[in-house]
Design a protein around this motif. Structure first.
Motif, mmCIF file in Angstrom:
data_model
loop_
_atom_site.group_PDB
_atom_site.id
_atom_site.type_symbol
_atom_site.label_atom_id
_atom_site.label_comp_id
_atom_site.label_asym_id
_atom_site.label_seq_id
_atom_site.Cartn_x
_atom_site.Cartn_y
_atom_site.Cartn_z
ATOM 1 N N TYR A 256 -12.438 5.846 3.017
ATOM 2 C CA TYR A 256 -11.540 4.846 3.581
ATOM 3 C C TYR A 256 -12.221 3.559 4.036
ATOM 4 C CZ TYR A 256 -7.336 7.802 3.662
ATOM 5 O OH TYR A 256 -6.243 8.563 3.331
ATOM 6 N N SER B 46 -9.647 1.257 1.816
ATOM 7 C CA SER B 46 -8.382 1.196 2.553
ATOM 8 C C SER B 46 -8.374 -0.086 3.380
ATOM 9 C CB SER B 46 -8.213 2.416 3.465
ATOM 10 O OG SER B 46 -8.980 2.281 4.635
ATOM 11 N N SER C 224 -4.476 2.428 1.136
ATOM 12 C CA SER C 224 -3.407 1.904 1.986
ATOM 13 C C SER C 224 -2.206 1.410 1.186
ATOM 14 C CB SER C 224 -3.927 0.760 2.861
ATOM 15 O OG SER C 224 -4.917 1.238 3.738
ATOM 16 N N ARG D 273 -10.948 10.246 4.480
ATOM 17 C CA ARG D 273 -11.100 9.312 5.601
ATOM 18 C C ARG D 273 -12.584 9.091 5.924
ATOM 19 N NH1 ARG D 273 -7.270 7.754 8.613
ATOM 20 N NH2 ARG D 273 -5.946 9.547 8.231
ATOM 21 N N HIS E 33 1.029 4.057 1.885
ATOM 22 C CA HIS E 33 -0.270 4.709 2.047
ATOM 23 C C HIS E 33 -0.329 6.003 1.242
ATOM 24 C CE1 HIS E 33 -3.811 6.471 3.942
ATOM 25 N NE2 HIS E 33 -4.072 5.273 4.448
#
Length: 156
Positions: A57, A61, A93, A53, A37
């Motif tokens: 993400y 991700s 990720s 995030r 990650h």
């Protein structure tokens, strides 16, 4: 042979109902952070990690937070195609699995796309208003990436 509008509507409605049963596997790692990650590959400041995030993400991700409308087809198919394309271009990720050269290229692309306003996509920020990057957030990410890229080039 004349096809009535009503018949077309009924057939369309039945098809719409039937596709609701198609619910493919979701893009979820349930918060797992693999050794490959992004945050394990680099020392990412918490403010930058929070921004990534929130704004990146879901599409980039293996851990997508799906909204309520993801249970409704064809919205789900549309989301899945965006997620698949996003992960093909950049997957936080599995970032550590990229070669150092590819990591550097990906970091440069992130900077370019943030500066140009290409990312996050306007179709995403239309619904996810908290994903819109402020000028300060853009600067935080860009400054951190530039420092990280500099350390990558020094390590070569």
């Amino acid at each position: 042979m004349k096809i009535s509008i009503r018949r077309i509507f009924v057939v369309g409605f039945i098809i719409l109902l039937l596709i609701q049963f198609y619910q493919p596997a979701r893009n979820l790692d349930y918060g797992q952070v693999l050794p490959s990650h992004f945050v394990k590959t680099y020392t990412v400041p918490s403010n930058v990690e929070t921004i990534l995030r929130t704004s990146c993400y879901d599409c980039h991700s293996n851990n997508t937070e799906y909204p309520w409308y993801s249970y409704i087809q064809p919205a789900r198919m549309f989301l899945d195609s965006h997620i698949k394309e996003g992960k093909e271009n950049l997957n936080f990720s599995t970032f550590g699995n990229y070669s150092p050269r590819k990591q550097g290229n990906k970091l440069e692309r992130i900077v370019k796309q943030i500066k140009s306003g290409e990312m996050p996509l306007s179709s995403y920020t239309l619904i996810h208003r908290n994903a819109i990057l402020s000028t300060t957030q853009k600067e935080e990410i860009i400054n951190w990436i530039n420092k990280t890229k500099d350390s990558l080039s020094l390590g070569n």
